[in-house]
Design a protein around this motif. Structure first.
Motif, PDB file in Angstrom:
ATOM      1  N   PRO A 214      44.376   4.529   7.618  1.00  5.03           N
ATOM      2  CA  PRO A 214      43.763   3.309   8.161  1.00  5.03           C
ATOM      3  C   PRO A 214      42.493   2.929   7.401  1.00  5.03           C
ATOM      4  O   PRO A 214      41.800   3.803   6.879  1.00  5.03           O
ATOM      5  N   PRO A 215      42.174   1.628   7.340  1.00  4.14           N
ATOM      6  CA  PRO A 215      40.943   1.208   6.675  1.00  4.14           C
ATOM      7  C   PRO A 215      39.721   1.680   7.455  1.00  4.14           C
ATOM      8  O   PRO A 215      39.638   1.456   8.662  1.00  4.14           O
ATOM      9  N   ALA A 216      38.800   2.364   6.765  1.00  6.23           N
ATOM     10  CA  ALA A 216      37.699   2.977   7.505  1.00  6.23           C
ATOM     11  C   ALA A 216      36.398   3.025   6.726  1.00  6.23           C
ATOM     12  O   ALA A 216      35.449   3.669   7.166  1.00  6.23           O
ATOM     13  N   SER A 217      36.315   2.336   5.593  1.00 11.07           N
ATOM     14  CA  SER A 217      35.114   2.399   4.764  1.00 11.07           C
ATOM     15  C   SER A 217      34.559   1.003   4.517  1.00 11.07           C
ATOM     16  O   SER A 217      35.199  -0.010   4.828  1.00 11.07           O
ATOM     17  N   LEU A 218      33.370   0.946   3.920  1.00  9.66           N
ATOM     18  CA  LEU A 218      32.788  -0.337   3.543  1.00  9.66           C
ATOM     19  C   LEU A 218      33.677  -1.026   2.513  1.00  9.66           C
ATOM     20  O   LEU A 218      33.897  -2.252   2.583  1.00  9.66           O
ATOM     21  N   LEU A 219      34.207  -0.265   1.559  1.00 11.84           N
ATOM     22  CA  LEU A 219      35.121  -0.838   0.568  1.00 11.84           C
ATOM     23  C   LEU A 219      36.351  -1.426   1.250  1.00 11.84           C
ATOM     24  O   LEU A 219      36.769  -2.552   0.931  1.00 11.84           O
ATOM     25  N   ASP A 220      36.937  -0.703   2.188  1.00  8.66           N
ATOM     26  CA  ASP A 220      38.098  -1.222   2.915  1.00  8.66           C
ATOM     27  C   ASP A 220      37.753  -2.519   3.646  1.00  8.66           C
ATOM     28  O   ASP A 220      38.561  -3.456   3.697  1.00  8.66           O
ATOM     29  N   THR A 221      36.570  -2.568   4.208  1.00  6.14           N
ATOM     30  CA  THR A 221      36.126  -3.762   4.937  1.00  6.14           C
ATOM     31  C   THR A 221      36.072  -4.966   4.015  1.00  6.14           C
ATOM     32  O   THR A 221      36.534  -6.064   4.362  1.00  6.14           O
ATOM     33  N   LEU A 222      35.507  -4.782   2.821  1.00  8.60           N
ATOM     34  CA  LEU A 222      35.411  -5.880   1.854  1.00  8.60           C
ATOM     35  C   LEU A 222      36.792  -6.274   1.333  1.00  8.60           C
ATOM     36  O   LEU A 222      37.066  -7.466   1.117  1.00  8.60           O
ATOM     37  N   LEU A 223      37.660  -5.302   1.123  1.00  6.19           N
ATOM     38  CA  LEU A 223      39.023  -5.609   0.684  1.00  6.19           C
ATOM     39  C   LEU A 223      39.758  -6.443   1.731  1.00  6.19           C
ATOM     40  O   LEU A 223      40.428  -7.428   1.402  1.00  6.19           O
ATOM     41  N   LEU A 224      39.628  -6.060   2.993  1.00  7.43           N
ATOM     42  CA  LEU A 224      40.251  -6.831   4.069  1.00  7.43           C
ATOM     43  C   LEU A 224      39.693  -8.251   4.128  1.00  7.43           C
ATOM     44  O   LEU A 224      40.444  -9.228   4.248  1.00  7.43           O
ATOM     45  N   ALA A 225      38.376  -8.364   4.057  1.00  9.99           N
ATOM     46  CA  ALA A 225      37.734  -9.675   4.164  1.00  9.99           C
ATOM     47  C   ALA A 225      38.156 -10.590   3.025  1.00  9.99           C
ATOM     48  O   ALA A 225      38.414 -11.784   3.229  1.00  9.99           O
ATOM     49  N   ASN A 226      38.240 -10.049   1.813  1.00 10.01           N
ATOM     50  CA  ASN A 226      38.680 -10.855   0.678  1.00 10.01           C
ATOM     51  C   ASN A 226      40.145 -11.243   0.812  1.00 10.01           C
ATOM     52  O   ASN A 226      40.534 -12.356   0.451  1.00 10.01           O
ATOM     53  N   GLN A 227      40.956 -10.339   1.337  1.00  6.57           N
ATOM     54  CA  GLN A 227      42.382 -10.616   1.472  1.00  6.57           C
ATOM     55  C   GLN A 227      42.645 -11.783   2.417  1.00  6.57           C
ATOM     56  O   GLN A 227      43.556 -12.586   2.182  1.00  6.57           O
ATOM     57  N   PHE A 228      41.841 -11.894   3.469  1.00  3.63           N
ATOM     58  CA  PHE A 228      42.106 -12.912   4.488  1.00  3.63           C
ATOM     59  C   PHE A 228      41.157 -14.110   4.415  1.00  3.63           C
ATOM     60  O   PHE A 228      41.225 -14.994   5.279  1.00  3.63           O
ATOM     61  N   ALA A 229      40.302 -14.157   3.401  1.00  3.75           N
ATOM     62  CA  ALA A 229      39.387 -15.298   3.269  1.00  3.75           C
ATOM     63  C   ALA A 229      40.179 -16.578   3.010  1.00  3.75           C
ATOM     64  O   ALA A 229      41.040 -16.604   2.128  1.00  3.75           O
ATOM     65  N   PRO A 230      39.914 -17.653   3.752  1.00  2.09           N
ATOM     66  CA  PRO A 230      40.666 -18.894   3.567  1.00  2.09           C
ATOM     67  C   PRO A 230      40.290 -19.664   2.310  1.00  2.09           C
ATOM     68  O   PRO A 230      41.020 -20.561   1.889  1.00  2.09           O
TER      69      PRO A 230
END
Length: 279
Positions: A214-230
């Motif tokens: 599961p995503p659990a780091s600051l890097l994972d957070t940024l990857l998720l945010a970039n993936q779903f940015a409109p």
């Protein structure tokens, strides 16, 4: 000078520490360094905020925004009360946003200015998403996630600020020299801005890392945010869109209903912050 030579020159200047900041950023940089000091006194912070009129105005605006005044408290009319309401962490985020925005303030070419505006819209959406994903999914510090997202494209902003000097710098780039140069520039700009190592490491690894499950780091957070940015970065390689109904590893962590809730919350967060950050 061809494009490869141009990228080499900019990267070499960055590695020598020859990063040229707009003069209007100087007060913000002094405040950024002061806030990094755990012994920074609030009086010093207030004095430094007052030293930059634009920052002072935005600090008051942020304190009065829905993000910090959801209960309809009395309107803040001075910097002291604003700093007390939003706190040091939010002030750091505001300073970082001012710094990256100021890189675009000296761009003359209207096409490059449009790219800078798109990059800022992308940054702001990623920031809102990072904060919500941190709260709901990865459980990292949401203030750190928000700050990291604000500065994660600082290398791109710096390259855009140099584009007027080098016509053709941002032309079609099949060899991906822009992103290679941006990685070098981003590292050196973040060093000059005294960005914490943990934040720098996450940003530096964005393009070369896969998200943890599961995503659990600051890097994972940024990857998720970039993936779903409109809004996508105008400098990024376009990734293929995720099929709406295709199962991914993320589905085992975040079901569709929860994801929809997170995206709506992030959209609301973007709207709450936009008045203070996007002006």
């Amino acid at each position: 000078m061809n494009r490869l030579e141009t990228f080499g020159l900019i990267a070499a200047q960055a590695e020598r520490g020859e990063i040229i900041f707009p003069t209007s950023v100087n007060a913000a940089l002094r405040l950024q360094l002061a806030l990094d000091d755990p012994d920074c006194h609030i009086e010093n912070a207030i004095k430094l905020v007052l030293g930059e009129p634009q920052l002072a105005a935005r600090t008051v605006a942020l304190a009065n925004s829905a993000a910090f005044n959801r209960n309809g408290e009395a309107t803040v009319t001075n910097v002291r009360a604003a700093v007390m309401r939003i706190g040091y962490r939010s002030l750091q985020m505001l300073v970082a946003s001012l710094v990256v925005r100021q890189f675009g303030s000296r761009i003359v070419n209207p096409l490059v200015r449009a790219k800078a505006e798109q990059l800022w819209q992308h940054t702001a959406h990623v920031a809102a998403l990072a904060k919500v994903f941190a709260l709901r999914v990865t459980l990292v510090n949401p203030d750190t996630a928000l700050f990291a997202a604000i500065v994660h494209e600082v290398g791109g902003f710096y390259l855009l600020s140099r584009a007027d000097e080098f016509p053709g710098l941002l032309d079609a780039d099949p060899e991906n020299w822009i992103q290679l140069c941006e990685e070098v520039v981003s590292r050196e700009v973040m060093r000059k801005l005294a960005i914490p190592d943990t934040v720098m490491d996450a940003i530096q690894n964005l393009r070369s890392s896969l998200m943890g499950i599961p995503p659990a780091s600051l890097l994972d957070t940024l990857l998720l945010a970039n993936q779903f940015a409109p809004v996508q970065s105008p400098l990024a390689l376009q990734a293929p869109a995720m099929p709406v109904h295709e199962e991914t590893a993320l589905d085992f962590v975040l079901d569709r209903a929860t994801l929809g809730s997170v995206l709506q919350e992030a959209a609301d967060e973007f709207q709450r912050l936009s008045a203070a950050l996007l002006v």
